[in-house]
Design a protein around this motif. Structure first.
Motif, PDB file in Angstrom:
ATOM      1  N   ARG A 198       0.376  -5.855   6.003  1.00  0.00           N
ATOM      2  CA  ARG A 198       1.636  -6.306   5.393  1.00  0.00           C
ATOM      3  C   ARG A 198       2.590  -6.856   6.460  1.00  0.00           C
ATOM      4  NH1 ARG A 198       1.836  -4.585   0.183  1.00  0.00           N
ATOM      5  NH2 ARG A 198       4.086  -4.804   0.007  1.00  0.00           N
ATOM      6  N   PRO A 214       0.260 -13.193  -1.779  1.00  0.00           N
ATOM      7  CA  PRO A 214       0.712 -14.280  -2.649  1.00  0.00           C
ATOM      8  C   PRO A 214       0.324 -15.638  -2.082  1.00  0.00           C
ATOM      9  CG  PRO A 214       2.495 -12.716  -2.238  1.00  0.00           C
ATOM     10  CD  PRO A 214       1.392 -12.380  -1.283  1.00  0.00           C
ATOM     11  N   ASP A 251      11.815 -17.989  -0.223  1.00  0.00           N
ATOM     12  CA  ASP A 251      11.377 -16.809  -0.968  1.00  0.00           C
ATOM     13  C   ASP A 251      10.304 -16.037  -0.200  1.00  0.00           C
ATOM     14  OD1 ASP A 251      13.118 -17.668  -2.881  1.00  0.00           O
ATOM     15  OD2 ASP A 251      11.588 -18.225  -4.357  1.00  0.00           O
ATOM     16  N   ALA A 252       9.393 -16.770   0.461  1.00  0.00           N
ATOM     17  CA  ALA A 252       8.353 -16.112   1.252  1.00  0.00           C
ATOM     18  C   ALA A 252       8.967 -15.332   2.401  1.00  0.00           C
ATOM     19  CB  ALA A 252       7.370 -17.152   1.783  1.00  0.00           C
ATOM     20  N   ARG A 253       9.985 -15.909   3.012  1.00  0.00           N
ATOM     21  CA  ARG A 253      10.651 -15.220   4.125  1.00  0.00           C
ATOM     22  C   ARG A 253      11.359 -13.963   3.637  1.00  0.00           C
ATOM     23  NH1 ARG A 253      15.082 -14.213   7.010  1.00  0.00           N
ATOM     24  NH2 ARG A 253      14.814 -14.230   9.302  1.00  0.00           N
ATOM     25  N   GLU A 254      12.025 -14.052   2.506  1.00  0.00           N
ATOM     26  CA  GLU A 254      12.731 -12.892   1.963  1.00  0.00           C
ATOM     27  C   GLU A 254      11.763 -11.752   1.668  1.00  0.00           C
ATOM     28  OE1 GLU A 254      14.930 -14.237  -1.422  1.00  0.00           O
ATOM     29  OE2 GLU A 254      16.472 -15.262  -0.224  1.00  0.00           O
ATOM     30  N   ARG A 255      10.613 -12.087   1.098  1.00  0.00           N
ATOM     31  CA  ARG A 255       9.615 -11.043   0.836  1.00  0.00           C
ATOM     32  C   ARG A 255       9.116 -10.422   2.134  1.00  0.00           C
ATOM     33  NH1 ARG A 255       7.837 -14.908  -2.946  1.00  0.00           N
ATOM     34  NH2 ARG A 255       6.205 -15.630  -1.527  1.00  0.00           N
ATOM     35  N   ALA A 256       8.893 -11.256   3.122  1.00  0.00           N
ATOM     36  CA  ALA A 256       8.338 -10.764   4.383  1.00  0.00           C
ATOM     37  C   ALA A 256       9.281  -9.790   5.085  1.00  0.00           C
ATOM     38  CB  ALA A 256       8.012 -11.941   5.295  1.00  0.00           C
ATOM     39  N   LYS A 270      11.491  -7.996   3.821  1.00  0.00           N
ATOM     40  CA  LYS A 270      11.648  -6.785   3.012  1.00  0.00           C
ATOM     41  C   LYS A 270      10.444  -5.852   3.153  1.00  0.00           C
ATOM     42  CE  LYS A 270      14.479  -8.789  -0.696  1.00  0.00           C
ATOM     43  NZ  LYS A 270      14.473  -9.183  -2.144  1.00  0.00           N
ATOM     44  N   GLU A 311       7.268  -6.820   2.303  1.00  0.00           N
ATOM     45  CA  GLU A 311       6.312  -7.086   1.232  1.00  0.00           C
ATOM     46  C   GLU A 311       5.111  -7.906   1.689  1.00  0.00           C
ATOM     47  OE1 GLU A 311       8.364  -8.705  -2.129  1.00  0.00           O
ATOM     48  OE2 GLU A 311       9.941  -7.178  -2.061  1.00  0.00           O
ATOM     49  N   THR A 369       2.723 -14.538   3.045  1.00  0.00           N
ATOM     50  CA  THR A 369       2.497 -15.494   1.956  1.00  0.00           C
ATOM     51  C   THR A 369       1.738 -16.697   2.503  1.00  0.00           C
ATOM     52  OG1 THR A 369       4.548 -14.866   0.802  1.00  0.00           O
ATOM     53  CG2 THR A 369       3.597 -17.014   0.253  1.00  0.00           C
TER      54      THR A 369
END
Length: 370
Positions: A194, A231, A249-254, A256, A258, A261
């Motif tokens: 992750r 994803p 959005d990919a950066r925000e998930r990363a 966090k 998550e 991507t």
């Protein structure tokens, strides 16, 4: 006797069901009109103008770099025209602390991340000073080995995770790079841990002369993310708003926690693969070129900004003139850099020079002093 078909499970149908899920994300159509309001990133007027400036500047940089290469004043160069939205809109979604691991076509992202233009020119010439990055500049030199940067990005991302940094490692390759083993190893490793990574495949339709349809039987490259349990997103790579949105959005998930991507940007390179003898007319038709020219990211974005009253010919000309002046100054600075010597390379290869290398170093220093 033919095997009886299992009505409860059909692997072919499962594959098709997965492939159909990967629809291309688009915000701005070819006429510069918003077609997906829900995914509009709602950039401010200042941000929209800045992104356009970077795209125009980079198109001029590409034109001048091709000219300089033909004059013998640059060495290796991979044209970028047509991929400005894919490259610059994705970079626009990053932060200064993020780490970029580029392919050899990804010089523009490095420049906008802080790499001095004259150093980019020195890199093209093979000069060691082109690879001497300033402290705090989170980039690696353009990777020449196809796909190797995906493995490196997974490692850098894991390091950021271990240090609890709110930053990501971002790497780029082309559609050809997705066929390399390093591609699969990189996304699988990052997915397993992750790690905060963003893997961007710029599908410009041709890996040198190999068309995308011969690269893989997969309907999309984005769907390869499924095998790594991460994803995957397919995006219109000629649409700067869509590219920005999916990267943001990919950066925000990363950050966090998550995980990574995989992003596939559907785009096109107008020029040759590199300036090292490639002739795209041997494997591409004028009809294909014309089809993609209608999707030009600069034309599309220009229409959008003009409709909002944010762009005009005067502003564009100002950016063009600024680019020409800065490129002229940068190539002059590169020209004034002392020429690279063999002793330079031998001297910086090791922190403590081994005796056998020292012998060679002494020989070359003696030759160079004459």
């Amino acid at each position: 006797m033919a095997a009886k078909k299992n009505q409860q499970f059909d692997p072919v149908e499962t594959l098709h069901a997965i492939e159909e899920k990967f629809e291309m994300v688009q915000v701005l159509n070819e006429e510069g009109e918003i077609v997906n309001k829900d995914y509009d990133p709602n950039l401010s007027d200042e941000q929209l103008e800045e992104l356009m400036k970077r795209m125009v500047y980079t198109r001029i940089l590409d034109q001048r770099s091709i000219s300089l290469n033909r004059q013998g004043r640059l060495g290796f160069y991979a044209p970028t025209a047509g991929q400005e939205a894919s490259q610059l809109a994705s970079h626009f979604a990053l932060e200064k602390d993020d780490f970029i691991l580029p392919g050899y076509r990804d010089v523009p992202q490095l420049i906008w991340h802080g790499w001095p233009l004259h150093q980019a020119f020195l890199f093209s010439r093979g000069h060691f000073k082109g690879n001497q990055m300033a402290e705090g500049l989170n980039i690696l030199p353009p990777q020449i080995i196809i796909g190797a940067q995906f493995i490196q990005a997974a490692g850098v991302a894991l390091g950021m995770q271990k240090r609890k940094k709110e930053a990501v490692a971002v790497t780029y390759t082309g559609d050809g790079g997705s066929s390399q083993g390093d591609f699969y190893e990189g996304i699988n490793f990052a997915g397993a841990f992750r790690a905060p990574a963003i893997f961007i495949v710029q599908n410009n339709q041709f890996a040198i002369s190999t068309p995308r349809e011969l690269q893989t039987s997969a309907k999309t490259i984005a769907q390869k993310a499924v095998s790594a349990g991460i994803p995957g997103v397919l995006v219109d790579g000629m649409d700067p708003l869509a590219v920005y949105a999916v990267t943001r959005d990919a950066r925000e998930r990363a950050v966090k926690g998550e995980g990574p991507t995989l992003i596939e940007t559907m785009c096109y390179r107008y020029g040759p693969h590199t300036m090292a003898g490639d002739d795209p007319t041997r494997y591409r038709t004028s009809d294909i070129d014309s089809e993609w020219e209608k999707k030009d990211p600069l034309v599309r974005f220009r229409k959008y900004l003009e409709a909002k009253g944010l762009w005009n010919e005067e502003k564009e000309n100002e950016v063009i003139e600024k680019a020409k002046e800065e490129i002229k100054a940068a190539i002059k600075e590169a020209d004034s850099t002392p020429k690279q010597k063999v002793s330079d390379l031998l001297g910086i290869m090791y922190e403590e020079v081994p005796f056998n290398v020292q012998e060679q170093l002494d020989i070359y220093k003696a030759k160079e002093s004459k």
